[in-house]
Motif scaffolding. Structure first.
Motif, PDB file in Angstrom:
ATOM      1  N   MET A   1      38.420  49.919  48.458  1.00  0.00           N
ATOM      2  CA  MET A   1      37.371  48.965  48.883  1.00  0.00           C
ATOM      3  C   MET A   1      36.250  48.923  47.845  1.00  0.00           C
ATOM      4  SD  MET A   1      36.284  46.911  51.220  1.00  0.00           S
ATOM      5  CE  MET A   1      34.762  46.026  51.451  1.00  0.00           C
ATOM      6  N   VAL A   2      35.984  47.729  47.322  1.00  0.00           N
ATOM      7  CA  VAL A   2      34.847  47.592  46.410  1.00  0.00           C
ATOM      8  C   VAL A   2      33.922  46.491  46.927  1.00  0.00           C
ATOM      9  CG1 VAL A   2      36.238  48.287  44.402  1.00  0.00           C
ATOM     10  CG2 VAL A   2      35.912  45.854  44.876  1.00  0.00           C
ATOM     11  N   TYR A   3      32.646  46.573  46.522  1.00  0.00           N
ATOM     12  CA  TYR A   3      31.713  45.466  46.738  1.00  0.00           C
ATOM     13  C   TYR A   3      31.368  44.895  45.381  1.00  0.00           C
ATOM     14  CZ  TYR A   3      31.243  46.951  51.588  1.00  0.00           C
ATOM     15  OH  TYR A   3      31.502  47.266  52.896  1.00  0.00           O
ATOM     16  N   ASN A   4      31.563  43.592  45.235  1.00  0.00           N
ATOM     17  CA  ASN A   4      31.406  42.923  43.945  1.00  0.00           C
ATOM     18  C   ASN A   4      30.066  42.187  43.908  1.00  0.00           C
ATOM     19  OD1 ASN A   4      31.698  41.497  41.582  1.00  0.00           O
ATOM     20  ND2 ASN A   4      33.440  40.268  42.276  1.00  0.00           N
ATOM     21  N   PHE A   5      29.120  42.733  43.139  1.00  0.00           N
ATOM     22  CA  PHE A   5      27.774  42.151  43.055  1.00  0.00           C
ATOM     23  C   PHE A   5      27.624  41.197  41.869  1.00  0.00           C
ATOM     24  CE2 PHE A   5      27.239  46.045  45.503  1.00  0.00           C
ATOM     25  CZ  PHE A   5      26.352  45.675  46.502  1.00  0.00           C
ATOM     26  N   ALA A   6      28.730  40.754  41.295  1.00  0.00           N
ATOM     27  CA  ALA A   6      28.662  39.925  40.090  1.00  0.00           C
ATOM     28  C   ALA A   6      27.876  38.628  40.337  1.00  0.00           C
ATOM     29  CB  ALA A   6      30.067  39.593  39.599  1.00  0.00           C
ATOM     30  N   ALA A   7      27.188  38.197  39.289  1.00  0.00           N
ATOM     31  CA  ALA A   7      26.326  37.012  39.381  1.00  0.00           C
ATOM     32  C   ALA A   7      27.107  35.711  39.227  1.00  0.00           C
ATOM     33  CB  ALA A   7      25.229  37.102  38.329  1.00  0.00           C
ATOM     34  N   GLY A   8      28.385  35.815  38.900  1.00  0.00           N
ATOM     35  CA  GLY A   8      29.227  34.622  38.799  1.00  0.00           C
ATOM     36  C   GLY A   8      30.023  34.648  37.513  1.00  0.00           C
ATOM     37  N   PRO A   9      31.357  34.456  37.599  1.00  0.00           N
ATOM     38  CA  PRO A   9      32.170  34.378  38.807  1.00  0.00           C
ATOM     39  C   PRO A   9      31.925  35.586  39.712  1.00  0.00           C
ATOM     40  CG  PRO A   9      33.493  33.871  36.873  1.00  0.00           C
ATOM     41  CD  PRO A   9      32.163  34.339  36.392  1.00  0.00           C
ATOM     42  N   SER A  10      32.099  35.364  41.012  1.00  0.00           N
ATOM     43  CA  SER A  10      31.681  36.378  41.974  1.00  0.00           C
ATOM     44  C   SER A  10      32.614  36.389  43.172  1.00  0.00           C
ATOM     45  CB  SER A  10      30.242  36.088  42.388  1.00  0.00           C
ATOM     46  OG  SER A  10      30.069  34.713  42.615  1.00  0.00           O
ATOM     47  N   VAL A  11      32.226  37.181  44.151  1.00  0.00           N
ATOM     48  CA  VAL A  11      33.094  37.390  45.306  1.00  0.00           C
ATOM     49  C   VAL A  11      33.404  36.052  46.025  1.00  0.00           C
ATOM     50  CG1 VAL A  11      31.076  37.978  46.724  1.00  0.00           C
ATOM     51  CG2 VAL A  11      33.334  38.758  47.446  1.00  0.00           C
ATOM     52  N   LEU A  12      34.655  35.917  46.452  1.00  0.00           N
ATOM     53  CA  LEU A  12      35.078  34.736  47.216  1.00  0.00           C
ATOM     54  C   LEU A  12      35.488  35.175  48.617  1.00  0.00           C
ATOM     55  CD1 LEU A  12      37.222  33.002  44.446  1.00  0.00           C
ATOM     56  CD2 LEU A  12      35.136  32.077  45.452  1.00  0.00           C
ATOM     57  N   PRO A  13      35.478  34.263  49.594  1.00  0.00           N
ATOM     58  CA  PRO A  13      35.896  34.650  50.946  1.00  0.00           C
ATOM     59  C   PRO A  13      37.361  35.111  50.951  1.00  0.00           C
ATOM     60  CG  PRO A  13      34.841  32.475  50.942  1.00  0.00           C
ATOM     61  CD  PRO A  13      35.064  32.851  49.518  1.00  0.00           C
ATOM     62  N   GLN A  14      37.613  36.262  51.553  1.00  0.00           N
ATOM     63  CA  GLN A  14      38.977  36.788  51.653  1.00  0.00           C
ATOM     64  C   GLN A  14      39.909  35.781  52.332  1.00  0.00           C
ATOM     65  OE1 GLN A  14      40.336  40.252  50.793  1.00  0.00           O
ATOM     66  NE2 GLN A  14      38.732  39.685  49.352  1.00  0.00           N
ATOM     67  N   GLU A  15      39.395  35.094  53.336  1.00  0.00           N
ATOM     68  CA  GLU A  15      40.212  34.118  54.065  1.00  0.00           C
ATOM     69  C   GLU A  15      40.752  33.052  53.107  1.00  0.00           C
ATOM     70  OE1 GLU A  15      37.301  35.345  54.946  1.00  0.00           O
ATOM     71  OE2 GLU A  15      37.025  35.402  57.122  1.00  0.00           O
ATOM     72  N   ALA A  16      39.899  32.594  52.200  1.00  0.00           N
ATOM     73  CA  ALA A  16      40.317  31.558  51.247  1.00  0.00           C
ATOM     74  C   ALA A  16      41.361  32.116  50.284  1.00  0.00           C
ATOM     75  CB  ALA A  16      39.104  31.023  50.487  1.00  0.00           C
ATOM     76  N   LEU A  17      41.131  33.339  49.805  1.00  0.00           N
ATOM     77  CA  LEU A  17      42.078  33.953  48.870  1.00  0.00           C
ATOM     78  C   LEU A  17      43.426  34.205  49.540  1.00  0.00           C
ATOM     79  CD1 LEU A  17      39.706  36.492  47.051  1.00  0.00           C
ATOM     80  CD2 LEU A  17      40.808  34.494  46.014  1.00  0.00           C
ATOM     81  N   LEU A  18      43.394  34.664  50.786  1.00  0.00           N
ATOM     82  CA  LEU A  18      44.647  34.942  51.503  1.00  0.00           C
ATOM     83  C   LEU A  18      45.445  33.665  51.720  1.00  0.00           C
ATOM     84  CD1 LEU A  18      43.377  37.611  54.062  1.00  0.00           C
ATOM     85  CD2 LEU A  18      45.241  37.950  52.404  1.00  0.00           C
ATOM     86  N   LYS A  19      44.760  32.578  52.053  1.00  0.00           N
ATOM     87  CA  LYS A  19      45.456  31.301  52.253  1.00  0.00           C
ATOM     88  C   LYS A  19      46.063  30.834  50.921  1.00  0.00           C
ATOM     89  CE  LYS A  19      45.131  27.216  55.082  1.00  0.00           C
ATOM     90  NZ  LYS A  19      45.644  26.078  54.330  1.00  0.00           N
ATOM     91  N   ALA A  20      45.285  30.948  49.857  1.00  0.00           N
ATOM     92  CA  ALA A  20      45.784  30.542  48.532  1.00  0.00           C
ATOM     93  C   ALA A  20      46.995  31.373  48.142  1.00  0.00           C
ATOM     94  CB  ALA A  20      44.682  30.688  47.490  1.00  0.00           C
ATOM     95  N   GLN A  21      46.930  32.655  48.446  1.00  0.00           N
ATOM     96  CA  GLN A  21      48.051  33.540  48.108  1.00  0.00           C
ATOM     97  C   GLN A  21      49.302  33.151  48.893  1.00  0.00           C
ATOM     98  OE1 GLN A  21      47.877  37.718  49.365  1.00  0.00           O
ATOM     99  NE2 GLN A  21      48.628  38.291  47.329  1.00  0.00           N
ATOM    100  N   ALA A  22      49.119  32.906  50.183  1.00  0.00           N
ATOM    101  CA  ALA A  22      50.267  32.611  51.040  1.00  0.00           C
ATOM    102  C   ALA A  22      51.002  31.348  50.581  1.00  0.00           C
ATOM    103  CB  ALA A  22      49.810  32.457  52.494  1.00  0.00           C
ATOM    104  N   GLU A  23      50.246  30.359  50.116  1.00  0.00           N
ATOM    105  CA  GLU A  23      50.899  29.083  49.760  1.00  0.00           C
ATOM    106  C   GLU A  23      50.947  28.853  48.249  1.00  0.00           C
ATOM    107  OE1 GLU A  23      48.585  26.642  52.400  1.00  0.00           O
ATOM    108  OE2 GLU A  23      47.035  26.222  50.931  1.00  0.00           O
ATOM    109  N   LEU A  24      50.817  29.931  47.473  1.00  0.00           N
ATOM    110  CA  LEU A  24      50.731  29.762  46.014  1.00  0.00           C
ATOM    111  C   LEU A  24      52.002  29.183  45.409  1.00  0.00           C
ATOM    112  CD1 LEU A  24      48.344  30.376  43.985  1.00  0.00           C
ATOM    113  CD2 LEU A  24      49.870  32.104  43.055  1.00  0.00           C
ATOM    114  N   LEU A  25      53.156  29.484  46.002  1.00  0.00           N
ATOM    115  CA  LEU A  25      54.408  28.961  45.436  1.00  0.00           C
ATOM    116  C   LEU A  25      54.937  27.742  46.178  1.00  0.00           C
ATOM    117  CD1 LEU A  25      54.473  32.069  44.250  1.00  0.00           C
ATOM    118  CD2 LEU A  25      56.741  31.262  43.584  1.00  0.00           C
ATOM    119  N   ASP A  26      54.339  27.450  47.318  1.00  0.00           N
ATOM    120  CA  ASP A  26      54.838  26.321  48.102  1.00  0.00           C
ATOM    121  C   ASP A  26      53.695  25.745  48.917  1.00  0.00           C
ATOM    122  OD1 ASP A  26      56.249  24.470  49.530  1.00  0.00           O
ATOM    123  OD2 ASP A  26      57.451  25.897  50.665  1.00  0.00           O
ATOM    124  N   TYR A  27      53.062  24.720  48.357  1.00  0.00           N
ATOM    125  CA  TYR A  27      51.921  24.125  49.037  1.00  0.00           C
ATOM    126  C   TYR A  27      52.385  23.144  50.111  1.00  0.00           C
ATOM    127  CZ  TYR A  27      47.875  21.428  50.197  1.00  0.00           C
ATOM    128  OH  TYR A  27      46.889  20.806  50.921  1.00  0.00           O
TER     129      TYR A  27
END
Lengths: 363, 363
Positions: A1-27
């Motif tokens: 578990m990390v917390y990403n304090f970067a000023a940009g590019p920076s942390v994105l919502p996990q929900e968005a990343l998980l959805k992108a991952q799930a449909e990355l090969l078949d949109y």
């Protein structure tokens, strides 16, 4: 578990990343990745239209504004804004931070080639931008093209919460670091631009929101820099950053599910308040920003007031999973960037870590 | 199972997509998505350095060339090339296709603001660009800034396999649709540019390869359009399209694993030959390109010579899983784009489908 304090590019919502991952090969059953979709096809058309619609809803963007999804970051807008809006006119700049200065510097550079007059309304550079420039509306020629402000100074940690009086001159806002994070009224602006990589999505996409009456039919030296041409083609004058627009659409949906921009702003004010309250409660940590009412809700610089201690803090924080907390070299110390996707628990964990570090190092 | 014949964005290697999917939420044990990595951090620094190194290796790019990863697509290069290279000089353009014409048109537009002289060496537009422009080197003023060519005409389906004699004037090449797909010698060019979305990676990233001696210290009207500034900052003058660069790096690795550019070119020539041989063997299908030695290895337009049949073909092909095979509206008919990641089996399947369609419709 990390917390990403970067000023940009920076942390994105996990929900968005998980959805992108799930449909990355078949949109959406297309058998193709979003990255493989032609930008003229029905799948991507639906994505970009949905992204625009959702952003309009989130920011209450009136119908007489165009929404553009472009490339090149805010830095490209530093040139496009005067190129499209200022020819033959005065254009005012407020230099309350490094990016405000860059915007002005690029305008001056452009004015060596294209006739217009960039004017600075003041700079706080000599005080290391530790507060916002104040100016009087009477300084502004009412015939000017615009007044340009940076709404949140990512490096220096200040935010404009109350928009300035511009003597009736159109207001142009660089909203790169607090778009969707603070609830500004779009109607107060003639043009808003924002790089995506803080509160919107991955780097490489820029949102421009521009009022229709600003789109003139004067020739602009490059089609790719001509708001009118880009708007007429609905951001498809050339191939757009399709995957970035798709990710942004997922993030817009997430913001909507969180309750919209007003709810995000409330959460962000709570997150930043927790950190500011702790900083204010101790002599060990200091904020470089001198006016409390100008402190940023997105980027919070702080320091132990001692380079050796700061370096030790950064190193120990990194090992404890608090990533990218080193401040910008021009300010030094630390910086916690708490954009929309940064969780409240991360701020609580940081404050706990800061307390422990203080106990161990306040000798 | 679908075959994606899109002209760009287009099919990507499955290996690259699978790797991106596997590490989408946790890049190399960082606990962060590639999209969340700061562009100044050690993880992304390693990615961009590896991408440049691998591209240099694949294309045998000499040390006296800069490799830049930029934004804005080839369309932005239409302005950047003359802005950086042509001021006060002549610049020649070869208009053998729609994008060659666009490059020239943008140069003419820019010349209304910046002093230089864009000159066309000829156009085949009146013949719908069905062959390449031929020109004599003696037409070219040896003091000119450059001669600009489009190496592969994506829409019209022609390719320059033998580079033209430019009377010693620097050659600038738009390699958007056949970079890494045909084995050009980089030393023959002064500058190469290519949008990523065909043979490199997702849309939103542009590769520019420019010889050092072309980087002058003359002021350019925008820092974001100034090759010298972008090169000095190693493509990090502002936030680059980080995820696009990462995906490109995965594709570069894939090309390397396939045997490099020479091996890719051989495979591409085999794929296109299979389709051309079939088209040549029947009267039912026609290629609009009149010279066989100019036929593209990447984009193969063909038609039944009858709009009703073409529309039927496109509709049935789509239902059979042959996606995005509709030709560009300016050419009509069909177009099979067979970029690096498009598999040989897909061409075999297409030829089978074409045979069946011919049998059923050759009445």
């Amino acid at each position: 578990m990390v917390y990403n304090f970067a000023a940009g590019p920076s942390v994105l919502p996990q929900e968005a990343l998980l959805k992108a991952q799930a449909e990355l090969l078949d949109y959406a059953g297309s058998g193709m990745s979003v990255m493989e979709l032609t930008h003229r096809g029905k799948e991507f058309t639906a994505i970009i239209e949905h992204a625009e619609e959702t952003l309009r809803e989130l920011m209450h963007i009136p119908d007489n504004y165009q929404v553009l999804f472009l490339q090149g970051g805010a830095s490209t807008q530093f040139t496009m804004v005067p190129l499209n809006l200022a020819v033959g006119k005065k254009a005012y700049y407020v230099e309350s931070g490094s990016f405000g200065k860059k915007a002005f510097t690029e305008a001056v550079k452009l004015s060596h080639f294209i006739p217009f007059e960039p004017i600075s309304l003041g700079s706080t550079e000599s005080q290391n931008y530790n507060h916002l420039v104040q100016f009087d509306a009477s300084e502004i020629d009412s015939d000017a093209a615009y007044v340009h402000v940076t709404l949140n100074n990512t490096i220096e940690g200040t935010t404009i919460y109350e928009l300035p009086d511009t003597n009736g001159v159109p207001l142009v806002g660089d909203m790169s670091s607090d778009i969707l994070a603070f609830d500004y009224e779009v109607e107060k602006f003639a043009l808003i631009y924002a790089g995506a990589q803080k509160n919107i999505g991955p780097a490489g996409m820029t949102v421009v929101i521009v009022r229709n009456d600003l789109l003139t039919d004067k020739e602009i030296l490059s089609s790719m820099m001509d708001y009118r041409i880009l708007a007429k083609n609905h951001s498809l004058y050339n191939t757009p950053p399709t995957f970035g627009i798709y990710m942004s659409d997922l993030v817009f949906e997430w913001v909507k599910a969180q309750g919209g921009v007003k709810a995000m702003a409330e959460k962000n004010l709570k997150k930043s308040a927790l950190l500011y309250e702790y900083i204010d409660s101790t002599e060990f940590y200091k904020s470089p920003v001198i006016n409390k009412n100008e402190r940023s809700l997105c980027n919070i610089p702080f320091s132990c007031g001692d380079k050796v201690k700061d370096d030790k803090f950064i190193e120990q924080a990194d090992r404890a999973g608090f990533k990218n907390i080193k401040g910008h070299r021009s300010v030094g110390g630390m910086r916690a960037s708490l954009y929309n996707a940064f969780p409240f628990e991360g701020v609580e964990a940081l404050v706990d870590f800061m307390k422990k570090f203080e106990e161990e190092n306040d000798l």
